[in-house]
Design a protein around this motif. Sequence first.
Motif, mmCIF file in Angstrom:
data_model
loop_
_atom_site.group_PDB
_atom_site.id
_atom_site.type_symbol
_atom_site.label_atom_id
_atom_site.label_comp_id
_atom_site.label_asym_id
_atom_site.label_seq_id
_atom_site.Cartn_x
_atom_site.Cartn_y
_atom_site.Cartn_z
ATOM 1 N N GLU A 81 0.908 -1.302 0.063
ATOM 2 C CA GLU A 81 -0.213 -0.031 0.103
ATOM 3 C C GLU A 81 0.833 1.364 0.035
ATOM 4 O O GLU A 81 0.653 2.326 -0.668
ATOM 5 C CB GLU A 81 -0.818 0.031 1.126
ATOM 6 C CG GLU A 81 -2.039 -1.059 0.956
ATOM 7 C CD GLU A 81 -3.127 -0.945 2.321
ATOM 8 O OE1 GLU A 81 -4.083 -1.125 2.343
ATOM 9 O OE2 GLU A 81 -2.224 -1.095 3.661
ATOM 10 N N LEU A 82 2.064 1.097 0.724
ATOM 11 C CA LEU A 82 2.759 2.608 0.946
ATOM 12 C C LEU A 82 3.761 2.532 -0.508
ATOM 13 O O LEU A 82 3.868 3.801 -0.799
ATOM 14 C CB LEU A 82 3.789 2.267 1.981
ATOM 15 C CG LEU A 82 3.209 2.305 3.433
ATOM 16 C CD1 LEU A 82 4.206 2.102 4.462
ATOM 17 C CD2 LEU A 82 2.390 3.934 3.526
ATOM 18 N N ASP A 83 3.963 1.624 -1.062
ATOM 19 C CA ASP A 83 4.680 1.434 -2.432
ATOM 20 C C ASP A 83 3.751 2.363 -3.301
ATOM 21 O O ASP A 83 4.022 3.220 -4.069
ATOM 22 C CB ASP A 83 4.711 -0.011 -3.060
ATOM 23 C CG ASP A 83 5.993 -0.625 -2.457
ATOM 24 O OD1 ASP A 83 7.048 0.091 -2.137
ATOM 25 O OD2 ASP A 83 6.199 -1.878 -2.602
ATOM 26 N N ALA A 84 2.360 2.018 -3.485
ATOM 27 C CA ALA A 84 1.597 2.474 -4.432
ATOM 28 C C ALA A 84 1.287 3.916 -3.954
ATOM 29 O O ALA A 84 1.119 4.874 -4.842
ATOM 30 C CB ALA A 84 -0.042 1.675 -4.366
ATOM 31 N N MET A 85 1.118 4.163 -2.904
ATOM 32 C CA MET A 85 0.658 5.787 -2.496
ATOM 33 C C MET A 85 1.968 6.615 -2.794
ATOM 34 O O MET A 85 1.850 7.788 -3.338
ATOM 35 C CB MET A 85 0.899 5.829 -0.791
ATOM 36 C CG MET A 85 -0.974 5.158 -0.317
ATOM 37 S SD MET A 85 -0.876 4.936 1.512
ATOM 38 C CE MET A 85 -0.727 6.743 2.117
ATOM 39 N N VAL A 86 3.348 6.180 -2.355
ATOM 40 C CA VAL A 86 4.308 7.010 -2.695
ATOM 41 C C VAL A 86 4.478 7.156 -4.298
ATOM 42 O O VAL A 86 4.812 8.129 -4.973
ATOM 43 C CB VAL A 86 5.611 6.361 -2.307
ATOM 44 C CG1 VAL A 86 6.998 7.085 -2.692
ATOM 45 C CG2 VAL A 86 5.398 6.365 -0.686
ATOM 46 N N ALA A 87 4.375 6.022 -4.951
ATOM 47 C CA ALA A 87 4.461 6.258 -6.423
ATOM 48 C C ALA A 87 3.552 7.116 -7.136
ATOM 49 O O ALA A 87 3.886 7.570 -8.215
ATOM 50 C CB ALA A 87 4.570 4.758 -7.222
ATOM 51 N N TRP A 116 13.096 0.766 -2.128
ATOM 52 C CA TRP A 116 12.935 2.052 -2.822
ATOM 53 C C TRP A 116 14.274 2.450 -3.282
ATOM 54 O O TRP A 116 14.456 3.287 -4.283
ATOM 55 C CB TRP A 116 12.516 2.917 -1.826
ATOM 56 C CG TRP A 116 10.839 2.685 -1.620
ATOM 57 C CD1 TRP A 116 10.098 1.855 -2.061
ATOM 58 C CD2 TRP A 116 9.983 3.325 -0.613
ATOM 59 N NE1 TRP A 116 8.895 1.634 -1.670
ATOM 60 C CE2 TRP A 116 8.789 2.497 -0.834
ATOM 61 C CE3 TRP A 116 10.163 4.343 0.480
ATOM 62 C CZ2 TRP A 116 7.619 3.078 0.245
ATOM 63 C CZ3 TRP A 116 9.211 4.556 1.065
ATOM 64 C CH2 TRP A 116 7.825 3.885 1.118
ATOM 65 N N MET A 117 15.562 2.219 -2.659
ATOM 66 C CA MET A 117 16.812 2.398 -3.135
ATOM 67 C C MET A 117 16.978 1.884 -4.345
ATOM 68 O O MET A 117 17.739 2.233 -5.077
ATOM 69 C CB MET A 117 17.762 2.017 -2.065
ATOM 70 C CG MET A 117 17.766 3.089 -0.925
ATOM 71 S SD MET A 117 18.172 4.984 -1.202
ATOM 72 C CE MET A 117 20.010 4.625 -1.249
ATOM 73 N N GLN A 118 16.329 0.946 -4.710
ATOM 74 C CA GLN A 118 16.633 0.087 -6.190
ATOM 75 C C GLN A 118 15.371 0.297 -7.281
ATOM 76 O O GLN A 118 15.427 -0.016 -8.330
ATOM 77 C CB GLN A 118 16.344 -1.325 -5.853
ATOM 78 C CG GLN A 118 17.387 -2.004 -4.670
ATOM 79 C CD GLN A 118 18.809 -1.633 -4.928
ATOM 80 O OE1 GLN A 118 19.119 -1.594 -5.985
ATOM 81 N NE2 GLN A 118 19.372 -1.081 -3.975
ATOM 82 N N SER A 119 14.534 1.521 -6.941
ATOM 83 C CA SER A 119 13.647 1.789 -7.814
ATOM 84 C C SER A 119 14.103 3.033 -8.766
ATOM 85 O O SER A 119 15.315 3.615 -8.671
ATOM 86 C CB SER A 119 12.264 2.607 -6.820
ATOM 87 O OG SER A 119 11.423 3.109 -7.769
ATOM 88 N N ASP A 120 13.402 2.689 -10.132
ATOM 89 C CA ASP A 120 13.758 3.920 -11.021
ATOM 90 C C ASP A 120 12.367 4.623 -10.915
ATOM 91 O O ASP A 120 12.514 5.620 -12.113
ATOM 92 C CB ASP A 120 13.928 3.137 -12.321
ATOM 93 C CG ASP A 120 12.604 2.322 -12.858
ATOM 94 O OD1 ASP A 120 11.842 2.261 -12.137
ATOM 95 O OD2 ASP A 120 12.735 1.572 -14.062
ATOM 96 N N GLN A 121 11.521 4.812 -10.032
ATOM 97 C CA GLN A 121 10.524 5.598 -10.177
ATOM 98 C C GLN A 121 10.895 6.860 -9.345
ATOM 99 O O GLN A 121 11.366 6.775 -8.081
ATOM 100 C CB GLN A 121 9.556 5.041 -9.439
ATOM 101 C CG GLN A 121 7.939 5.759 -9.767
ATOM 102 C CD GLN A 121 7.672 6.972 -9.056
ATOM 103 O OE1 GLN A 121 7.968 7.189 -8.065
ATOM 104 N NE2 GLN A 121 6.666 7.660 -9.461
ATOM 105 N N PRO A 122 10.782 8.175 -9.948
ATOM 106 C CA PRO A 122 11.398 9.389 -9.287
ATOM 107 C C PRO A 122 10.944 9.542 -7.696
ATOM 108 O O PRO A 122 11.651 9.913 -6.916
ATOM 109 C CB PRO A 122 11.115 10.467 -10.218
ATOM 110 C CG PRO A 122 11.261 9.863 -11.409
ATOM 111 C CD PRO A 122 10.323 8.512 -11.275
ATOM 112 N N MET A 123 9.565 9.657 -7.328
ATOM 113 C CA MET A 123 9.173 9.777 -6.190
ATOM 114 C C MET A 123 9.334 8.683 -5.246
ATOM 115 O O MET A 123 9.837 9.025 -4.030
ATOM 116 C CB MET A 123 7.670 10.080 -6.165
ATOM 117 C CG MET A 123 7.187 10.712 -5.019
ATOM 118 S SD MET A 123 7.639 12.460 -4.749
ATOM 119 C CE MET A 123 6.856 13.244 -5.668
ATOM 120 N N THR A 124 9.369 7.693 -5.693
ATOM 121 C CA THR A 124 9.955 6.442 -5.023
ATOM 122 C C THR A 124 11.688 6.359 -4.458
ATOM 123 O O THR A 124 11.844 6.163 -3.427
ATOM 124 C CB THR A 124 9.431 4.941 -5.615
ATOM 125 O OG1 THR A 124 8.234 5.237 -6.087
ATOM 126 C CG2 THR A 124 10.004 3.778 -4.849
#
Length: 221
Positions: A81-87, A116-124
């Motif tokens: 849920e937090l993944d989706a909210m932040v993204a 999240w340190m491995q994400s390529d999504q800017p806000m994440t």
Amino acid sequence: MNKDEVMSQLEALGSEKVREMHARHGACENQFGVKMGDLRTLAKSIKLNHSLALELWQTGNLDAMLLATLLMRPKEFSLEELDAMVAALTSSLLADWLGTHVIKLHPQKEQLRQRWMQSDQPMTQRAGWSLTTERIIKSPQGLDLAALLDRIEAELGSAPALAQWTMNYSLAEIGIHFPEHRERALAIGEKLGVFRDYPTPKGCTSPYAPLWIAVIVNRQG
């Protein structure tokens, strides 16, 4: 107090001046422009109310979503849920409030930080580096600071603007808190020049890492 009553109160507290200020910082158009202090006062009167908070979050209204972060129970959220909210966030102000009042109080925040340190999504990415900065300051045990500096040196200059801010924060805090890494942190900041020309109000500290580090270290004596 139900969602409709809260929304009516928020609308009544709205200010054109605050709306204009938020707009200059890229905030969404769906907002009333409520002062931060008024949001906190309203949250105190409502008290924690997770179900109401979720309803307010779903409105898409900036003021309602900011208020929602003050009413949420962090442990009620799953990591997904937090993944989706932040993204889905588009406002850095809202990202910071969600980070401060929910994410940094979540019992599994270290798992969130690592993924999240491995994400390529800017806000994440922004959220991941924010959690990393918190660890640098409060609980650096187990962090490979040299490896973090390697990554910052390689990525900061070309990072998305949203992530660049919190990545730069990590760079500065490494330089401030760890004398053995300070020379390298200063060198990275000087080499990349990120925020060198950032307009800084009188009396405030520049976000340019070499200046930031120097000011805080000198202040600490």
